[in-house]
Design an enzyme around this catalytic site. Structure first.
Site, PDB file in Angstrom:
ATOM      1  N   LYS A 140      24.432  24.470  23.915  1.00  0.00           N
ATOM      2  CA  LYS A 140      26.063  24.854  23.341  1.00  0.00           C
ATOM      3  C   LYS A 140      27.226  25.055  24.298  1.00  0.00           C
ATOM      4  O   LYS A 140      28.188  24.273  23.802  1.00  0.00           O
ATOM      5  CB  LYS A 140      26.041  26.589  22.973  1.00  0.00           C
ATOM      6  CG  LYS A 140      26.855  26.865  22.771  1.00  0.00           C
ATOM      7  CD  LYS A 140      27.003  28.314  22.063  1.00  0.00           C
ATOM      8  CE  LYS A 140      28.162  29.040  21.095  1.00  0.00           C
ATOM      9  NZ  LYS A 140      27.882  30.681  21.063  1.00  0.00           N
ATOM     10  N   HIS A 285       7.168  -9.595  -1.309  1.00  0.00           N
ATOM     11  CA  HIS A 285       8.128  -9.056  -1.980  1.00  0.00           C
ATOM     12  C   HIS A 285       8.124  -6.652  -2.049  1.00  0.00           C
ATOM     13  O   HIS A 285       8.271  -6.854  -3.160  1.00  0.00           O
ATOM     14  CB  HIS A 285       9.311  -9.287  -2.670  1.00  0.00           C
ATOM     15  CG  HIS A 285       9.747 -10.613  -2.106  1.00  0.00           C
ATOM     16  ND1 HIS A 285      10.668  -9.955  -0.932  1.00  0.00           N
ATOM     17  CD2 HIS A 285       9.702 -12.282  -2.308  1.00  0.00           C
ATOM     18  CE1 HIS A 285      11.243 -11.575  -0.447  1.00  0.00           C
ATOM     19  NE2 HIS A 285      10.473 -11.664  -1.263  1.00  0.00           N
TER      20      HIS A 285
END
Length: 522
Positions: A140, A285
């Protein structure tokens, strides 16, 4: 927000994984940086002759409660969180020196829960509290503080310090981002371990970037060459995860894998895991185009490939038995993208290595399907469901036609049912002799899927047909006249089931209902 380079006068070191720490600490000491440390980290550094101030001497509060309480103190959190340009007066009045660098990685919770026999109490004791607090505090306050969670970053920070130019803002921000990812992933894994619900109100997830190549080209490309792509490995509790991960497979040779390669290969192996008999699955595919079971693996390979050799060109071949010289020789003249098997003989690899672009993946022994949770992203959002794990046996089948199927037809129908589950809906599979004949999938009309499957089949021989959902009209059955289809397996449940049954009786086709739908839309 301070965006100027920062110097380091004081560092807090508290790590579980101590790899590379001694060498890094020696650099800090050589630069006159004071080191504060805890427990085992302090003892290691002291044993190497590195000057360390134990945290209990720094806070004047001893470690207590079996080490559960040691760094949760204003002298630590204040020294990390304080803004140097706003909180100096507070810090001075409370005698809190600044801590400019935090080096921390967390208790080994993941390793602990992977161990067989780990109890809940043992797992809970490996939930770090002080570590995440220090990391989040430092992250932070990245305007002033540098935080390190990744051993790979030690050298980068060391170089910045040795240069005398300080640690740049861009680096501090990047390292803070890593720290938040580290604590977020840690908490997500704990949640997954403790959570008893399949679908909790909140679902924190944890994924690690899987580097299938170098850091600038993580996959060869995405669905198309102009799309960049990467793959992330999911982290979850062992007993709640699928025991198989494609990312655990050993890549023995070949070009870098692409987005499509991974998706198609997973689909092939996912289908393969339905079977314990020697089997081969060919995928093109994202959909199976040939599947076969046989007494011998080579026979299964040949039959799966020949089931639709035209579609198999450039596809994926997956085996559930070791690949030997005979199998490699059969595949040698054929173009395909990926080959997977539990293992490969040296003779097989000598043949396959001549196909330099072929990706060869060693899977190890494949586990059978499990009832785990699977998901699919829809934009930013995530769909989750249980795996389509509803085993169907002969005893589950309901005969609805005048003619009951023969034992051989039932065997082939159950085989076709396992395959149709892995074909995109609407899905139709025809099969004979435990080998697919024709597959029609991904169609918006079921009758079109039926016609495609029949078109790809040899209609001169008897075969069975599997449908992943009910037939809405009898036109699907009417399309089977003179097709060679003698028996059908389907879920049933249409308001027109009776019309479909009548149509089957007219063609002397046996039909059974499973009572279970098996759509695959993803």
């Amino acid at each position: 927000m301070n965006t100027q380079p920062t110097t380091v006068k004081r560092a807090l070191l508290s790590v579980s994984d101590k790899t590379g720490l001694v060498e890094f600490a020696e650099i800090l000491v050589s630069l006159g940086i004071e080191i504060i440390s805890t427990g085992g980290t302090a003892r290691l550094l002291e044993s190497k002759g590195i000057a360390v101030l134990p945290v209990e001497h720094y806070t004047h509060i001893p470690e207590m409660m079996d080490g559960r309480v040691k760094t949760m103190h204003p002298a630590i959190t204040g020294g990390i969180l304080g803004l140097r340009d706003r909180h100096a007066t507070d810090a001075e009045s409370h005698q809190i020196p600044w801590i400019d660098l935090v080096v921390c990685n967390l208790y080994p919770f993941a390793k602990t829960i992977e161990k067989v026999g780990t109890t809940l109490d043992e797992a809970v004791e490996q939930i770090d509290i002080g570590g995440p607090t220090m990391l989040r505090s430092a992250a932070k306050n990245f305007g002033w503080v540098t935080v390190l969670v990744d051993i790979a970053d030690y050298s980068i920070v060391a170089d910045s310090l040795v240069s005398g130019k300080g640690i740049p803002f861009t680096l501090r921000k990047k390292l803070a981002t890593k720290a938040f990812a580290h604590t977020g992933a840690y908490d997500a894994l704990i949640h997954r371990y403790l959570n008893e619900e399949h679908f909790p109100l909140e679902l924190p997830l944890s994924f690690d970037l899987h580097e299938a190549g170098n850091s600038e080209n993580l996959l060869r490309y995405g669905e198309n060459p102009h799309q960049k792509a990467a793959v992330y490995k999911g982290r979850t509790a062992k007993d709640k995860a699928d025991p198989f991960s494609l990312l655990d497979c050993k890549v023995l040779q070949g070009k870098q894998l692409s987005f499509n390669n991974l998706g198609d290969t997973y689909g092939a192996i996912d289908t393969l895991r339905e079977f314990t008999e020697p089997a081969c699955v060919v995928v093109k595919h994202a959909s199976p185009c040939g599947v076969s079971l046989a007494k011998e693996p080579l026979e299964a390979l040949k039959k799966a490939f020949m089931a639709d050799s035209l579609s198999a060109f450039g596809g994926i071949v997956s085996l559930n038995r070791p690949c030997d010289e005979a199998m490699a020789s059969y595949l040698a003249p054929i173009f395909f993208e990926v080959l997977t098997a539990p293992s490969f003989t040296d003779a097989a690899m000598a043949i396959l290595k001549k196909k330099k672009n072929l990706r060869v993946l060693e899977t190890g022994k494949l586990p059978l399907q499990t009832n785990h949770i699977v998901g699919r992203f829809i934009g930013n959002d995530l769909l989750l469901q249980e795996k389509d794990y509803a085993p169907i046996s002969a005893s589950d089948l309901k005969v609805v036609t005048d003619r009951a199927p023969s034992k051989k037809e039932v065997e082939n129908m159950l085989f076709a049912w396992k395959v149709v589950k892995h074909v995109k809906s609407n899905a139709i599979v025809t099969a004979a002799d435990m080998t697919t004949c024709g597959i029609g999938g991904g169609q918006v009309s079921r009758v079109d899927a039926t016609k495609i499957a029949i078109m790809k089949s040899d209609t001169t021989k008897p075969m069975v047909l599997a449908s992943d959902a009910f037939f809405p009209f009898r036109d699907n059955i009417d399309a089977l006249e003179s097709s060679g289809v003698t028996a059908i397996i389907q879920p049933g449940g249409s308001i027109r089931d009776q019309e479909v049954i009548v149509a089957c009786n007219e063609l002397n086709i046996a039909m059974v209902f499973t009572g279970t739908r098996s759509f695959l839309h993803g």
